[in-house]
Design a protein around this motif. Structure first.
Motif, PDB file in Angstrom:
ATOM      1  N   SER A  71       0.821  -1.207   0.000  1.00 10.45           N
ATOM      2  CA  SER A  71       0.000   0.000   0.000  1.00 10.45           C
ATOM      3  C   SER A  71       0.856   1.260   0.000  1.00 10.45           C
ATOM      4  O   SER A  71       0.511   2.245  -0.654  1.00 10.45           O
ATOM      5  CB  SER A  71      -0.937  -0.010   1.202  1.00 10.45           C
ATOM      6  OG  SER A  71      -1.879  -1.059   1.055  1.00 10.45           O
ATOM      7  N   GLN A 114       1.586   1.847  -3.349  1.00  8.66           N
ATOM      8  CA  GLN A 114       0.355   1.935  -4.156  1.00  8.66           C
ATOM      9  C   GLN A 114       0.230   0.764  -5.137  1.00  8.66           C
ATOM     10  O   GLN A 114      -0.164   0.941  -6.298  1.00  8.66           O
ATOM     11  CB  GLN A 114       0.276   3.286  -4.891  1.00  8.66           C
ATOM     12  CG  GLN A 114       0.023   4.447  -3.947  1.00  8.66           C
ATOM     13  CD  GLN A 114      -1.342   4.319  -3.278  1.00  8.66           C
ATOM     14  OE1 GLN A 114      -2.363   4.325  -3.929  1.00  8.66           O
ATOM     15  NE2 GLN A 114      -1.349   4.172  -1.960  1.00  8.66           N
ATOM     16  N   GLU A 145      -5.195   5.256   2.727  1.00 15.70           N
ATOM     17  CA  GLU A 145      -4.046   5.884   3.394  1.00 15.70           C
ATOM     18  C   GLU A 145      -3.875   5.450   4.838  1.00 15.70           C
ATOM     19  O   GLU A 145      -2.764   5.369   5.326  1.00 15.70           O
ATOM     20  CB  GLU A 145      -4.154   7.411   3.310  1.00 15.70           C
ATOM     21  CG  GLU A 145      -3.811   7.924   1.940  1.00 15.70           C
ATOM     22  CD  GLU A 145      -3.749   9.437   1.882  1.00 15.70           C
ATOM     23  OE1 GLU A 145      -3.426  10.054   2.901  1.00 15.70           O
ATOM     24  OE2 GLU A 145      -4.035   9.964   0.809  1.00 15.70           O
TER      25      GLU A 145
END
Length: 153
Positions: free
Chosen positions: A103, A106, A147
């Motif tokens: 993450s 991304q 996020e």
């Protein structure tokens, strides 16, 4: 749970890794009529061996993680937790670490799970969705987390 430690696997770990594979995968391999003999187990352990990490808890070897970054995704090739360490959240914690890394970059994370393997419930709870199936293997993909890096959304 004590802190997890990760170290690169070496050939000295092969007996542990083969025993771990027998303990964690024999039932699932039998269900889909896949090879479970010693040579097949060793061959699977050696696939992407350069990415193999022994997971230890409190100084005791507890499992295996093979995860690595490909061009457009992270891939969890293997995760196995010794039976005496199962049910304590160890697998979830390990997978979450991979998902957090992916993450941050991304990138999605992919893995394959055998038909009928109860680990699939954990993968789905973490955000993995099946995108294809080939024989008894189901390819699952988890998009990058938001996020706040939480599977809860």
């Amino acid at each position: 749970m004590p802190a997890l430690e990760f170290r690169s696997a070496t050939t000295a770990d092969l007996p542990f890794l083969i025993a771990l594979r027998h303990a964690t995968m024999s039932e699932h391999l039998a269900r889909v009529n896949a090879a479970r003999d010693e040579a097949s187990q060793l061959a699977r352990v050696l696939v992407q061996f350069e990415h193999a990490r022994i997971v230890s808890v409190g100084g005791q070897d507890a499992g295996l993680l093979k995860a690595y970054r490909e061009q457009n995704q992270w891939y969890i090739a293997q995760i196995q937790i010794a039976p005496q360490f199962q049910g304590q959240g160890l697998g979830r914690t390990i997978i979450e670490k991979v998902l957090e890394q992916a993450s941050r970059e991304q990138l999605p994370t992919a893995l394959k799970v055998l038909t009928g393997n109860p680990a699939r419930r954990l993968y789905e709870a973490l955000g993995f969705k099946e995108i294809s199936q080939e024989d008894a293997e189901h390819l699952m993909l988890c998009p990058p987390w938001p996020e706040r890096l939480s599977p809860a959304g």
